[in-house]
Design an enzyme around this catalytic site. Sequence first.
Site, PDB file in Angstrom:
ATOM      1  N   GLY A  80     -13.424 -66.585  11.897  1.00  0.00           N
ATOM      2  CA  GLY A  80     -14.876 -66.479  11.678  1.00  0.00           C
ATOM      3  C   GLY A  80     -15.431 -67.331  10.694  1.00  0.00           C
TER       4      GLY A  80
ATOM      5  CG  HIS B 117     -20.581 -52.261  -0.336  1.00  0.00           C
ATOM      6  ND1 HIS B 117     -19.868 -51.340  -0.752  1.00  0.00           N
ATOM      7  CD2 HIS B 117     -19.665 -53.629  -0.257  1.00  0.00           C
ATOM      8  CE1 HIS B 117     -18.907 -51.782  -1.088  1.00  0.00           C
ATOM      9  NE2 HIS B 117     -18.852 -53.113  -0.928  1.00  0.00           N
TER      10      HIS B 117
ATOM     11  CE  LYS C  43     -17.892 -52.534   3.216  1.00  0.00           C
ATOM     12  NZ  LYS C  43     -16.938 -53.415   3.371  1.00  0.00           N
TER      13      LYS C  43
END
Length: 271
Positions: free
Chosen positions: A7, A155, A159
């Site tokens: 990724g 967050h 998230k």
Amino acid sequence: MKVIVIGPKGKMGKLITQVAAEREDLELTAGVGPKGRDYIGADLGTVAMVGRELGVPVTDDLESVIDNCDVIIDFSTKEMAMDVLEQAVAHGKALVCGTTGFTEEEIQKFKEAAEKIPMLYAANTSKMVNVMNKLLETVVSILKDDVDIEILEMHDQWKKDVPSGTSREMGEIMARAMGKEIGDIAVYGREKGESPRVPGTIGYHSLRAGNIPSSHTVFFGGMGERLEITHHSYNWECFARGACDCAAYLADKPAGFYTIQDVLGFKKADS
């Protein structure tokens, strides 16, 4: 150490690539993205915005490049991570995984893989977060049932897992210090109406908003006093640097299940 980053266009994969590209002890050999992405076939340095080409490709076929690496660093998605784990075991490659959101059954598969490969799983690769974990263990070992424990984690809006993997790990560490299992004492939020606090529990509260970086605070509430231990990350660079430290740590390590506590040289708490 020859490294493959999974990724490399994601927020963590990109930073890990940038950090690894500047280290003399790590050599990037490939990036692996999800199938069908428009950057497949491009240079890893270009995809991860390193500032120069690295002369290695980004592919969507891990098996085609996996034999030319020593360790895989994976901070992708839980779905992709399970495929990466399978390939790492099949080819006998060390794996650093920082992806979160796994079920207990999926975590068990990582532990089983450690019988065959060097496997390092870390919900959070920040050095300071792991220092905080040691502080939490110390506080609970001393204060025990004299305090009420509440965890507040914040967050960004993207998230997915709730609570965060980091706060779950914090709870597990404190529960062990109490001689308990987190699954038996965790309380997730409180609803409208009467919801009295049960002594000996650990409360979780999760905020998701905007582009807030990772933030965790543990409150220890006593009578007439309160202790707070907090970690704020300004960006994700601390996690990327920690991930690269984890990869370097696995050099020449035998098969086994490692954690960032091993990397930092911490003495493990009794299970």
